[in-house]
Design a protein around this motif. Sequence first.
Motif, PDB file in Angstrom:
ATOM      1  N   THR A   6     -46.392  16.149  22.713  1.00 39.08           N
ATOM      2  CA  THR A   6     -47.079  15.041  22.043  1.00 39.08           C
ATOM      3  C   THR A   6     -46.171  14.555  20.916  1.00 39.08           C
ATOM      4  OG1 THR A   6     -48.233  16.245  20.273  1.00 39.08           O
ATOM      5  CG2 THR A   6     -49.254  16.302  22.443  1.00 39.08           C
ATOM      6  N   TYR A   7     -46.211  13.266  20.650  1.00 45.44           N
ATOM      7  CA  TYR A   7     -45.335  12.774  19.591  1.00 45.44           C
ATOM      8  C   TYR A   7     -46.038  11.777  18.696  1.00 45.44           C
ATOM      9  CZ  TYR A   7     -44.819   8.992  22.973  1.00 45.44           C
ATOM     10  OH  TYR A   7     -45.078   7.987  23.866  1.00 45.44           O
ATOM     11  N   ASP A   8     -45.551  11.696  17.482  1.00 41.97           N
ATOM     12  CA  ASP A   8     -46.072  10.771  16.485  1.00 41.97           C
ATOM     13  C   ASP A   8     -44.836  10.263  15.757  1.00 41.97           C
ATOM     14  OD1 ASP A   8     -47.476   9.451  14.590  1.00 41.97           O
ATOM     15  OD2 ASP A   8     -48.432  11.197  13.685  1.00 41.97           O
ATOM     16  N   LEU A  46     -34.975  17.913  24.788  1.00 37.42           N
ATOM     17  CA  LEU A  46     -35.204  18.049  23.347  1.00 37.42           C
ATOM     18  C   LEU A  46     -33.978  17.616  22.542  1.00 37.42           C
ATOM     19  CD1 LEU A  46     -37.219  21.402  23.264  1.00 37.42           C
ATOM     20  CD2 LEU A  46     -38.103  19.062  23.132  1.00 37.42           C
ATOM     21  N   LEU A  49     -34.037  13.924  22.500  1.00 38.33           N
ATOM     22  CA  LEU A  49     -35.080  13.418  21.592  1.00 38.33           C
ATOM     23  C   LEU A  49     -34.636  13.537  20.146  1.00 38.33           C
ATOM     24  CD1 LEU A  49     -38.459  14.824  22.974  1.00 38.33           C
ATOM     25  CD2 LEU A  49     -37.712  12.447  22.940  1.00 38.33           C
ATOM     26  N   GLU A  50     -33.944  14.632  19.855  1.00 43.27           N
ATOM     27  CA  GLU A  50     -33.478  14.882  18.493  1.00 43.27           C
ATOM     28  C   GLU A  50     -32.552  13.755  18.002  1.00 43.27           C
ATOM     29  OE1 GLU A  50     -32.142  18.905  18.243  1.00 43.27           O
ATOM     30  OE2 GLU A  50     -33.557  19.297  16.620  1.00 43.27           O
ATOM     31  N   ILE A  53     -35.231  10.586  17.251  1.00 43.63           N
ATOM     32  CA  ILE A  53     -36.197  10.613  16.145  1.00 43.63           C
ATOM     33  C   ILE A  53     -35.514  10.710  14.774  1.00 43.63           C
ATOM     34  CG2 ILE A  53     -37.943  11.694  17.647  1.00 43.63           C
ATOM     35  CD1 ILE A  53     -37.606  14.212  15.766  1.00 43.63           C
ATOM     36  N   SER A  55     -35.830  12.861  11.683  1.00 43.99           N
ATOM     37  CA  SER A  55     -36.497  14.152  11.554  1.00 43.99           C
ATOM     38  C   SER A  55     -37.339  14.326  10.301  1.00 43.99           C
ATOM     39  CB  SER A  55     -35.497  15.288  11.706  1.00 43.99           C
ATOM     40  OG  SER A  55     -34.550  15.180  10.681  1.00 43.99           O
ATOM     41  N   ASN A  56     -37.146  13.497   9.288  1.00 45.20           N
ATOM     42  CA  ASN A  56     -38.039  13.643   8.131  1.00 45.20           C
ATOM     43  C   ASN A  56     -39.176  12.620   8.140  1.00 45.20           C
ATOM     44  OD1 ASN A  56     -36.403  11.540   7.564  1.00 45.20           O
ATOM     45  ND2 ASN A  56     -35.854  12.181   5.491  1.00 45.20           N
ATOM     46  N   GLU A  57     -39.316  11.879   9.257  1.00 45.60           N
ATOM     47  CA  GLU A  57     -40.423  10.915   9.365  1.00 45.60           C
ATOM     48  C   GLU A  57     -41.280  11.166  10.600  1.00 45.60           C
ATOM     49  OE1 GLU A  57     -39.277   6.789   9.253  1.00 45.60           O
ATOM     50  OE2 GLU A  57     -37.945   7.109   7.549  1.00 45.60           O
ATOM     51  N   ASP A  58     -40.622  11.510  11.707  1.00 48.23           N
ATOM     52  CA  ASP A  58     -41.317  11.639  12.991  1.00 48.23           C
ATOM     53  C   ASP A  58     -41.666  13.092  13.316  1.00 48.23           C
ATOM     54  OD1 ASP A  58     -40.695   8.949  13.174  1.00 48.23           O
ATOM     55  OD2 ASP A  58     -38.921   9.292  14.425  1.00 48.23           O
ATOM     56  N   SER A  59     -42.635  13.265  14.221  1.00 53.04           N
ATOM     57  CA  SER A  59     -42.973  14.612  14.712  1.00 53.04           C
ATOM     58  C   SER A  59     -43.049  14.621  16.228  1.00 53.04           C
ATOM     59  CB  SER A  59     -44.364  15.068  14.265  1.00 53.04           C
ATOM     60  OG  SER A  59     -44.605  14.800  12.935  1.00 53.04           O
ATOM     61  N   VAL A  60     -42.498  15.660  16.817  1.00 51.38           N
ATOM     62  CA  VAL A  60     -42.664  15.911  18.242  1.00 51.38           C
ATOM     63  C   VAL A  60     -43.152  17.353  18.363  1.00 51.38           C
ATOM     64  CG1 VAL A  60     -41.528  16.058  20.493  1.00 51.38           C
ATOM     65  CG2 VAL A  60     -40.780  14.323  18.857  1.00 51.38           C
ATOM     66  N   TYR A  61     -44.318  17.519  18.996  1.00 47.81           N
ATOM     67  CA  TYR A  61     -44.871  18.859  19.182  1.00 47.81           C
ATOM     68  C   TYR A  61     -44.711  19.225  20.631  1.00 47.81           C
ATOM     69  CZ  TYR A  61     -47.173  18.937  14.655  1.00 47.81           C
ATOM     70  OH  TYR A  61     -47.418  18.972  13.308  1.00 47.81           O
TER      71      TYR A  61
ATOM     72  N   GLN B  29     -51.948  16.319  15.117  1.00 50.65           N
ATOM     73  CA  GLN B  29     -51.089  15.134  15.065  1.00 50.65           C
ATOM     74  C   GLN B  29     -51.860  13.987  15.698  1.00 50.65           C
ATOM     75  OE1 GLN B  29     -48.407  14.549  18.333  1.00 50.65           O
ATOM     76  NE2 GLN B  29     -46.674  14.956  16.983  1.00 50.65           N
ATOM     77  N   ASN B  30     -51.669  12.801  15.145  1.00 51.68           N
ATOM     78  CA  ASN B  30     -52.177  11.620  15.840  1.00 51.68           C
ATOM     79  C   ASN B  30     -53.560  11.852  16.461  1.00 51.68           C
ATOM     80  OD1 ASN B  30     -51.465   9.002  16.361  1.00 51.68           O
ATOM     81  ND2 ASN B  30     -49.788   9.515  17.722  1.00 51.68           N
ATOM     82  N   VAL B  32     -54.405  14.422  18.475  1.00 46.79           N
ATOM     83  CA  VAL B  32     -54.314  15.759  19.062  1.00 46.79           C
ATOM     84  C   VAL B  32     -54.962  16.791  18.130  1.00 46.79           C
ATOM     85  CG1 VAL B  32     -52.753  17.539  19.987  1.00 46.79           C
ATOM     86  CG2 VAL B  32     -52.098  15.130  20.142  1.00 46.79           C
ATOM     87  N   LYS B  74     -44.053  24.552  19.369  1.00 51.68           N
ATOM     88  CA  LYS B  74     -42.895  24.297  18.521  1.00 51.68           C
ATOM     89  C   LYS B  74     -42.962  22.878  17.984  1.00 51.68           C
ATOM     90  CE  LYS B  74     -40.066  27.563  21.058  1.00 51.68           C
ATOM     91  NZ  LYS B  74     -39.116  27.691  22.175  1.00 51.68           N
ATOM     92  N   VAL B  75     -42.365  22.679  16.839  1.00 54.26           N
ATOM     93  CA  VAL B  75     -42.401  21.353  16.230  1.00 54.26           C
ATOM     94  C   VAL B  75     -40.989  20.863  15.968  1.00 54.26           C
ATOM     95  CG1 VAL B  75     -43.281  19.988  14.284  1.00 54.26           C
ATOM     96  CG2 VAL B  75     -44.556  21.986  15.060  1.00 54.26           C
ATOM     97  N   MET B  76     -40.716  19.630  16.341  1.00 54.39           N
ATOM     98  CA  MET B  76     -39.440  18.999  15.992  1.00 54.39           C
ATOM     99  C   MET B  76     -39.769  17.909  14.974  1.00 54.39           C
ATOM    100  SD  MET B  76     -36.981  16.732  18.445  1.00 54.39           S
ATOM    101  CE  MET B  76     -36.753  17.951  19.697  1.00 54.39           C
ATOM    102  N   GLY B  77     -39.032  17.874  13.884  1.00 53.60           N
ATOM    103  CA  GLY B  77     -39.308  16.866  12.864  1.00 53.60           C
ATOM    104  C   GLY B  77     -40.333  17.370  11.874  1.00 53.60           C
ATOM    105  N   VAL B  78     -41.180  16.473  11.410  1.00 56.65           N
ATOM    106  CA  VAL B  78     -42.130  16.793  10.348  1.00 56.65           C
ATOM    107  C   VAL B  78     -43.396  17.422  10.908  1.00 56.65           C
ATOM    108  CG1 VAL B  78     -43.153  15.835   8.264  1.00 56.65           C
ATOM    109  CG2 VAL B  78     -41.450  14.502   9.508  1.00 56.65           C
ATOM    110  N   LYS B  80     -47.034  17.479  10.094  1.00 56.65           N
ATOM    111  CA  LYS B  80     -47.939  16.747   9.188  1.00 56.65           C
ATOM    112  C   LYS B  80     -49.253  17.481   8.988  1.00 56.65           C
ATOM    113  CE  LYS B  80     -45.817  12.400  10.467  1.00 56.65           C
ATOM    114  NZ  LYS B  80     -45.877  11.228  11.341  1.00 56.65           N
TER     115      LYS B  80
END
Lengths: 87, 87
Positions: A6-8, A46, A49-50, A53, A55-61, B29-30, B32, B74-78, B80
Motif C-alpha cells: 500500500t502506498y501514500d 522495491l 520504488l526507492e 519516492i 523518502s521523507n514525504e512518501d510512505s510505502v508499506y 496509512q491512507n 488502510v 516493512k515500511v519504506m519512507g515515512v 505516519k
Amino acid sequence: MYVIITYDVGEKRVGKVCRKLKEYLTWTQNSVFEGEISKTQLLKCLAELERIIISNEDSVYFYEVNNPRHIKKKVMGVEKSFEELFL
Amino acid sequence: MYVIITYDVGEKRVGKVCRKLKEYLTWTQNSVFEGEISKTQLLKCLAELERIIISNEDSVYFYEVNNPRHIKKKVMGVEKSFEELFL
C-alpha cells in the motif's frame, strides 16, 4: 511469497508508483497492490520504488506472507478491476 | 487473528468508515487499517461497516492472517501516525 503493498505518496508520484507496481503485482484497490512474487523480483521492485519516492514525504508499506495459504482475502461491496480506474 | 483492512468508498462515507475502523483497529496509512482482533470483534466491525457502505459502489477488502507471525510488515519512507492526518 505473497505481498500486499500500500502506498501514500505525493500526488505527482502517484502515477509513477502505480505504473511501477503494476509491472510486478496485481492492482487491488485505490493504492493497494498484491500478488505472488519472488524475493528477487520484490527486491528489484522495491529498489525501483526507492528511486521514485521522496523518502521523507512518501510512505510505502509492504506486508510479506511466505505462504499464501496463511492469508485469507475477503471483499465487501464491489470488487473493482484495474481497468475501471481509467474509464 | 491479525487483519489488514483497506477501503475505497464514496467521499461522503470516508469519515464514517474511518471512524468505525478506528474503534477496532490501528490506522496505518491512507485508507488502510490493521491490527490484532478477535473473530467476534471482527464480525461486529464488518456488520457495522456493512450498514455504512453502499454495497454496489464501495469496496472494503480485508486480509486475515491467523497467526501474526506469518506476516511481516516493512515500511519504506515515512511512517505516519494517525494524528498527523488531522493536523
